[in-house]
Scaffold this motif. Sequence first.
Motif, PDB file in Angstrom:
ATOM      1  N   ARG A  77     -46.677 -22.060  45.813  1.00  0.00           N
ATOM      2  CA  ARG A  77     -45.782 -21.971  44.484  1.00  0.00           C
ATOM      3  C   ARG A  77     -44.742 -20.819  44.833  1.00  0.00           C
ATOM      4  NH1 ARG A  77     -49.226 -22.355  39.493  1.00  0.00           N
ATOM      5  NH2 ARG A  77     -50.327 -20.666  40.471  1.00  0.00           N
ATOM      6  N   CYS A  78     -44.950 -19.669  45.344  1.00  0.00           N
ATOM      7  CA  CYS A  78     -43.982 -18.627  45.420  1.00  0.00           C
ATOM      8  C   CYS A  78     -43.076 -18.998  46.523  1.00  0.00           C
ATOM      9  CB  CYS A  78     -44.783 -17.387  45.628  1.00  0.00           C
ATOM     10  SG  CYS A  78     -45.715 -16.743  44.207  1.00  0.00           S
ATOM     11  N   ALA A  79     -43.582 -19.476  47.708  1.00  0.00           N
ATOM     12  CA  ALA A  79     -42.867 -20.061  48.766  1.00  0.00           C
ATOM     13  C   ALA A  79     -41.819 -20.876  48.208  1.00  0.00           C
ATOM     14  CB  ALA A  79     -43.527 -20.661  49.748  1.00  0.00           C
ATOM     15  N   ALA A  80     -42.203 -21.971  47.450  1.00  0.00           N
ATOM     16  CA  ALA A  80     -41.430 -22.798  46.800  1.00  0.00           C
ATOM     17  C   ALA A  80     -40.200 -22.356  46.002  1.00  0.00           C
ATOM     18  CB  ALA A  80     -42.008 -23.829  45.983  1.00  0.00           C
ATOM     19  N   ALA A  81     -40.612 -21.188  45.036  1.00  0.00           N
ATOM     20  CA  ALA A  81     -39.780 -20.553  44.188  1.00  0.00           C
ATOM     21  C   ALA A  81     -38.702 -19.637  44.925  1.00  0.00           C
ATOM     22  CB  ALA A  81     -40.503 -19.719  43.271  1.00  0.00           C
ATOM     23  N   MET A  82     -38.972 -19.361  46.204  1.00  0.00           N
ATOM     24  CA  MET A  82     -38.203 -18.685  46.981  1.00  0.00           C
ATOM     25  C   MET A  82     -37.166 -19.534  47.891  1.00  0.00           C
ATOM     26  SD  MET A  82     -38.357 -15.382  46.550  1.00  0.00           S
ATOM     27  CE  MET A  82     -37.469 -14.693  48.079  1.00  0.00           C
ATOM     28  N   GLY A  83     -37.271 -20.655  47.681  1.00  0.00           N
ATOM     29  CA  GLY A  83     -36.483 -21.844  48.395  1.00  0.00           C
ATOM     30  C   GLY A  83     -37.277 -22.359  49.768  1.00  0.00           C
ATOM     31  N   GLY A  84     -38.337 -22.334  49.691  1.00  0.00           N
ATOM     32  CA  GLY A  84     -38.721 -22.890  50.999  1.00  0.00           C
ATOM     33  C   GLY A  84     -38.791 -24.449  50.679  1.00  0.00           C
ATOM     34  N   ARG A  85     -38.783 -25.272  51.777  1.00  0.00           N
ATOM     35  CA  ARG A  85     -38.277 -26.566  51.924  1.00  0.00           C
ATOM     36  C   ARG A  85     -39.579 -27.224  51.814  1.00  0.00           C
ATOM     37  NH1 ARG A  85     -32.870 -27.769  53.979  1.00  0.00           N
ATOM     38  NH2 ARG A  85     -33.972 -29.736  54.018  1.00  0.00           N
ATOM     39  N   ARG A  86     -39.374 -28.246  51.257  1.00  0.00           N
ATOM     40  CA  ARG A  86     -40.633 -29.351  50.925  1.00  0.00           C
ATOM     41  C   ARG A  86     -41.069 -29.909  52.148  1.00  0.00           C
ATOM     42  NH1 ARG A  86     -40.195 -33.587  46.107  1.00  0.00           N
ATOM     43  NH2 ARG A  86     -39.962 -31.742  45.175  1.00  0.00           N
ATOM     44  N   ASP A  87     -40.147 -30.014  52.948  1.00  0.00           N
ATOM     45  CA  ASP A  87     -40.535 -30.894  54.369  1.00  0.00           C
ATOM     46  C   ASP A  87     -41.133 -29.981  55.246  1.00  0.00           C
ATOM     47  OD1 ASP A  87     -37.065 -31.378  55.540  1.00  0.00           O
ATOM     48  OD2 ASP A  87     -38.145 -29.593  54.906  1.00  0.00           O
ATOM     49  N   GLU A  88     -41.239 -28.769  55.263  1.00  0.00           N
ATOM     50  CA  GLU A  88     -41.899 -27.907  55.864  1.00  0.00           C
ATOM     51  C   GLU A  88     -43.470 -27.791  55.860  1.00  0.00           C
ATOM     52  OE1 GLU A  88     -40.319 -23.934  55.630  1.00  0.00           O
ATOM     53  OE2 GLU A  88     -38.238 -24.775  56.294  1.00  0.00           O
ATOM     54  N   ARG A  89     -44.194 -28.445  56.760  1.00  0.00           N
ATOM     55  CA  ARG A  89     -45.439 -28.729  56.495  1.00  0.00           C
ATOM     56  C   ARG A  89     -46.281 -27.907  57.545  1.00  0.00           C
ATOM     57  NH1 ARG A  89     -45.465 -32.407  52.366  1.00  0.00           N
ATOM     58  NH2 ARG A  89     -44.468 -34.323  52.906  1.00  0.00           N
ATOM     59  N   PRO A  90     -47.509 -27.322  56.874  1.00  0.00           N
ATOM     60  CA  PRO A  90     -48.027 -26.539  57.854  1.00  0.00           C
ATOM     61  C   PRO A  90     -49.230 -27.371  58.711  1.00  0.00           C
ATOM     62  CG  PRO A  90     -49.173 -26.763  55.656  1.00  0.00           C
ATOM     63  CD  PRO A  90     -47.872 -27.564  55.727  1.00  0.00           C
ATOM     64  N   TRP A  91     -48.942 -28.515  58.761  1.00  0.00           N
ATOM     65  CA  TRP A  91     -49.851 -29.588  59.772  1.00  0.00           C
ATOM     66  C   TRP A  91     -48.880 -30.267  60.583  1.00  0.00           C
ATOM     67  CZ3 TRP A  91     -49.094 -34.640  58.592  1.00  0.00           C
ATOM     68  CH2 TRP A  91     -48.661 -34.792  57.365  1.00  0.00           C
ATOM     69  N   LYS A  92     -49.445 -30.900  61.647  1.00  0.00           N
ATOM     70  CA  LYS A  92     -48.581 -31.802  62.396  1.00  0.00           C
ATOM     71  C   LYS A  92     -49.540 -33.121  62.687  1.00  0.00           C
ATOM     72  CE  LYS A  92     -46.334 -32.299  66.763  1.00  0.00           C
ATOM     73  NZ  LYS A  92     -46.076 -31.697  68.079  1.00  0.00           N
ATOM     74  N   ARG A  93     -49.074 -34.168  62.380  1.00  0.00           N
ATOM     75  CA  ARG A  93     -49.848 -35.449  62.735  1.00  0.00           C
ATOM     76  C   ARG A  93     -50.008 -35.685  64.285  1.00  0.00           C
ATOM     77  NH1 ARG A  93     -48.460 -40.544  59.236  1.00  0.00           N
ATOM     78  NH2 ARG A  93     -49.635 -39.360  57.877  1.00  0.00           N
ATOM     79  N   THR A  94     -51.167 -35.787  64.795  1.00  0.00           N
ATOM     80  CA  THR A  94     -51.319 -36.051  66.264  1.00  0.00           C
ATOM     81  C   THR A  94     -51.667 -37.352  66.646  1.00  0.00           C
ATOM     82  OG1 THR A  94     -53.595 -35.115  66.189  1.00  0.00           O
ATOM     83  CG2 THR A  94     -51.906 -33.712  66.561  1.00  0.00           C
ATOM     84  N   ASP A  95     -52.282 -38.140  65.603  1.00  0.00           N
ATOM     85  CA  ASP A  95     -52.687 -39.444  65.959  1.00  0.00           C
ATOM     86  C   ASP A  95     -52.263 -40.292  64.884  1.00  0.00           C
ATOM     87  OD1 ASP A  95     -53.700 -41.661  67.429  1.00  0.00           O
ATOM     88  OD2 ASP A  95     -55.864 -41.191  66.850  1.00  0.00           O
ATOM     89  N   PRO A  96     -51.196 -40.688  64.943  1.00  0.00           N
ATOM     90  CA  PRO A  96     -50.566 -41.620  63.689  1.00  0.00           C
ATOM     91  C   PRO A  96     -51.189 -43.074  63.622  1.00  0.00           C
ATOM     92  CG  PRO A  96     -48.821 -41.450  65.390  1.00  0.00           C
ATOM     93  CD  PRO A  96     -49.845 -40.414  65.841  1.00  0.00           C
ATOM     94  N   ARG A  97     -51.355 -43.708  62.667  1.00  0.00           N
ATOM     95  CA  ARG A  97     -51.922 -45.074  62.540  1.00  0.00           C
ATOM     96  C   ARG A  97     -50.861 -45.793  63.200  1.00  0.00           C
ATOM     97  NH1 ARG A  97     -54.214 -45.458  56.675  1.00  0.00           N
ATOM     98  NH2 ARG A  97     -53.036 -43.602  56.169  1.00  0.00           N
ATOM     99  N   PRO A  98     -51.293 -47.096  63.725  1.00  0.00           N
ATOM    100  CA  PRO A  98     -50.235 -47.999  64.008  1.00  0.00           C
ATOM    101  C   PRO A  98     -49.722 -48.917  63.167  1.00  0.00           C
ATOM    102  CG  PRO A  98     -52.660 -48.768  64.692  1.00  0.00           C
ATOM    103  CD  PRO A  98     -52.456 -47.191  64.091  1.00  0.00           C
TER     104      PRO A  98
END
Length: 98
Positions: A77-98
């Motif tokens: 919430r503090c990161a968002a208040a400081m202008g953090g972007r919503r699309d910066e995810r702390p995770w990465k999808r490695t095996d997406p569903r078909p």
Amino acid sequence: MKAPKTAAVAATGAWTDPDGYRMPSGEVHAWTPGTNQTLCGLSIHRSELRRFSHVEWVDVQPATGRDADQVSDVCRRCAAAMGGRRDERPWKRTDPRP
């Protein structure tokens, strides 16, 4: 409401670096000096957070910060208040569903 350009840090813990300066550890929150609450709305006194007015918010980011050695978590919430972007995810999808 505009995001603040700079903020200091409030954290759950502290440690001393080799030069003898107090640095934040544990969970960190953005804090505007002169107020008694973080940008996410937590009361510093009631949450028993420690203030670090000499450390800037950008310096405790684990990816790029120089003072982030002992930081375990950054308040979203503090990161968002400081202008953090919503699309910066702390995770990465490695095996997406078909």
